[in-house]
Design a protein around this motif. Structure first.
Motif, PDB file in Angstrom:
ATOM      1  N   GLY A  62       0.826  -1.196   0.000  1.00 40.17           N
ATOM      2  CA  GLY A  62       0.000   0.000   0.000  1.00 40.17           C
ATOM      3  C   GLY A  62       0.858   1.242   0.000  1.00 40.17           C
ATOM      4  O   GLY A  62       1.350   1.684  -1.035  1.00 40.17           O
ATOM      5  N   GLU A  63       1.104   1.773   1.195  1.00 43.33           N
ATOM      6  CA  GLU A  63       1.798   3.048   1.377  1.00 43.33           C
ATOM      7  C   GLU A  63       3.120   3.163   0.625  1.00 43.33           C
ATOM      8  O   GLU A  63       3.415   4.185   0.032  1.00 43.33           O
ATOM      9  CB  GLU A  63       2.093   3.266   2.869  1.00 43.33           C
ATOM     10  CG  GLU A  63       0.895   3.252   3.767  1.00 43.33           C
ATOM     11  CD  GLU A  63       1.293   3.091   5.230  1.00 43.33           C
ATOM     12  OE1 GLU A  63       2.498   3.011   5.551  1.00 43.33           O
ATOM     13  OE2 GLU A  63       0.378   3.041   6.059  1.00 43.33           O
ATOM     14  N   ARG A  64       3.945   2.127   0.671  1.00 38.50           N
ATOM     15  CA  ARG A  64       5.303   2.212   0.127  1.00 38.50           C
ATOM     16  C   ARG A  64       5.489   1.404  -1.149  1.00 38.50           C
ATOM     17  O   ARG A  64       6.604   1.254  -1.621  1.00 38.50           O
ATOM     18  CB  ARG A  64       6.302   1.696   1.168  1.00 38.50           C
ATOM     19  CG  ARG A  64       6.196   2.364   2.504  1.00 38.50           C
ATOM     20  CD  ARG A  64       7.333   3.235   2.962  1.00 38.50           C
ATOM     21  NE  ARG A  64       8.484   3.366   2.154  1.00 38.50           N
ATOM     22  CZ  ARG A  64       9.669   2.814   2.429  1.00 38.50           C
ATOM     23  NH1 ARG A  64       9.828   2.054   3.464  1.00 38.50           N
ATOM     24  NH2 ARG A  64      10.693   3.050   1.645  1.00 38.50           N
ATOM     25  N   SER A  65       4.423   0.882  -1.714  1.00 40.54           N
ATOM     26  CA  SER A  65       4.558  -0.039  -2.844  1.00 40.54           C
ATOM     27  C   SER A  65       5.276   0.582  -4.036  1.00 40.54           C
ATOM     28  O   SER A  65       6.002  -0.108  -4.734  1.00 40.54           O
ATOM     29  CB  SER A  65       3.197  -0.584  -3.272  1.00 40.54           C
ATOM     30  OG  SER A  65       2.362   0.468  -3.690  1.00 40.54           O
ATOM     31  N   GLY A  66       5.099   1.839  -4.263  1.00 42.62           N
ATOM     32  CA  GLY A  66       5.755   2.478  -5.400  1.00 42.62           C
ATOM     33  C   GLY A  66       7.192   2.864  -5.156  1.00 42.62           C
ATOM     34  O   GLY A  66       7.884   3.298  -6.072  1.00 42.62           O
ATOM     35  N   THR A  67       7.677   2.694  -3.934  1.00 35.53           N
ATOM     36  CA  THR A  67       9.042   3.115  -3.615  1.00 35.53           C
ATOM     37  C   THR A  67      10.042   1.962  -3.544  1.00 35.53           C
ATOM     38  O   THR A  67      11.227   2.205  -3.405  1.00 35.53           O
ATOM     39  CB  THR A  67       9.072   3.874  -2.267  1.00 35.53           C
ATOM     40  OG1 THR A  67       8.695   2.973  -1.221  1.00 35.53           O
ATOM     41  CG2 THR A  67       8.132   5.071  -2.286  1.00 35.53           C
ATOM     42  N   LEU A  68       9.569   0.737  -3.613  1.00 24.61           N
ATOM     43  CA  LEU A  68      10.473  -0.408  -3.532  1.00 24.61           C
ATOM     44  C   LEU A  68      11.159  -0.653  -4.872  1.00 24.61           C
ATOM     45  O   LEU A  68      10.611  -0.337  -5.930  1.00 24.61           O
ATOM     46  CB  LEU A  68       9.703  -1.669  -3.132  1.00 24.61           C
ATOM     47  CG  LEU A  68       9.147  -1.705  -1.723  1.00 24.61           C
ATOM     48  CD1 LEU A  68       8.321  -2.965  -1.526  1.00 24.61           C
ATOM     49  CD2 LEU A  68      10.259  -1.642  -0.697  1.00 24.61           C
ATOM     50  N   ARG A  69      12.311  -1.285  -4.815  1.00 26.99           N
ATOM     51  CA  ARG A  69      13.037  -1.626  -6.050  1.00 26.99           C
ATOM     52  C   ARG A  69      12.588  -2.960  -6.625  1.00 26.99           C
ATOM     53  O   ARG A  69      13.041  -3.375  -7.687  1.00 26.99           O
ATOM     54  CB  ARG A  69      14.546  -1.642  -5.802  1.00 26.99           C
ATOM     55  CG  ARG A  69      15.020  -2.765  -4.939  1.00 26.99           C
ATOM     56  CD  ARG A  69      16.544  -2.902  -4.931  1.00 26.99           C
ATOM     57  NE  ARG A  69      16.934  -4.013  -4.099  1.00 26.99           N
ATOM     58  CZ  ARG A  69      16.900  -5.287  -4.468  1.00 26.99           C
ATOM     59  NH1 ARG A  69      16.501  -5.617  -5.669  1.00 26.99           N
ATOM     60  NH2 ARG A  69      17.262  -6.240  -3.629  1.00 26.99           N
ATOM     61  N   ILE A  70      11.694  -3.644  -5.888  1.00 24.64           N
ATOM     62  CA  ILE A  70      11.220  -4.961  -6.308  1.00 24.64           C
ATOM     63  C   ILE A  70       9.701  -5.020  -6.210  1.00 24.64           C
ATOM     64  O   ILE A  70       9.092  -4.261  -5.464  1.00 24.64           O
ATOM     65  CB  ILE A  70      11.839  -6.088  -5.446  1.00 24.64           C
ATOM     66  CG1 ILE A  70      11.477  -5.911  -3.965  1.00 24.64           C
ATOM     67  CG2 ILE A  70      13.345  -6.159  -5.643  1.00 24.64           C
ATOM     68  CD1 ILE A  70      11.905  -7.055  -3.076  1.00 24.64           C
TER      69      ILE A  70
END
Length: 161
Positions: A135-143
């Motif tokens: 949710g909150e951080r899904s777009g910030t991960l490298r995977i």
């Protein structure tokens, strides 16, 4: 499957004592086995730091007990994984904030290509890690993140993986 540099592609599974964790581990193992050249599974257990700071010896004893419990859980999960696959998982044990440690392992280990989380089937929501990383951080991960619903049966997981 190995990437162009010959590095294995690993699935990171955050483990605890819940049934959805076992489903996530099963999904990851089956997916890893289906990759060309094979893949791997990394099982991560994060322990809470001891909250007892009055006597250092007591805090250290609590830390050792938590690590022993984590090792036993990982060993038991590895046995389950080996029953249905030929994979031998890697173990990672960290202490600290759960979400921070998951992020740290992802940042530190470039062989990890997918984070696999089990979503709780309880009415209280999917769980804090699913909320955070899917949710909150899904777009910030490298995977990418894969969420395995806790409502699935083992047969469902087998069919979908």
């Amino acid at each position: 499957m190995s990437d162009s540099e010959g590095q294995i592609r690993n699935f990171l599974v955050v483990v605890d004592d819940t049934p959805e964790c076992r489903l996530a581990m099963r999904w990851a193992a089956r997916r890893a086995m289906r990759l060309d050249g094979g893949g791997g599974v990394v099982l991560l257990r994060v322990t809470e730091p001891p909250d007892f700071q009055h006597w250092m010896g007591v805090g250290e004893l609590m830390r050792e007990e938590a690590r022993e419990e984590a090792e036993q859980l990982l060993t038991n999960l590895a046995k389950e994984l080996l029953e249905g696959t030929t994979l031998t998982p890697q173990f990672v044990i960290r202490e600290g904030d759960l979400a921070e440690q998951v992020q740290s392992v992802i940042d530190d280990d470039k062989s990890i290509r997918i984070l696999v989380l089990g979503a709780s089937a309880e009415s209280g929501g999917p769980g804090p890690l699913v909320k955070r990383f899917a949710g909150e951080r899904s777009g910030t991960l490298r995977i990418p993140v894969t969420v395995v619903p806790g409502t699935l049966s083992r047969d469902d997981v087998d069919m979908l993986s």
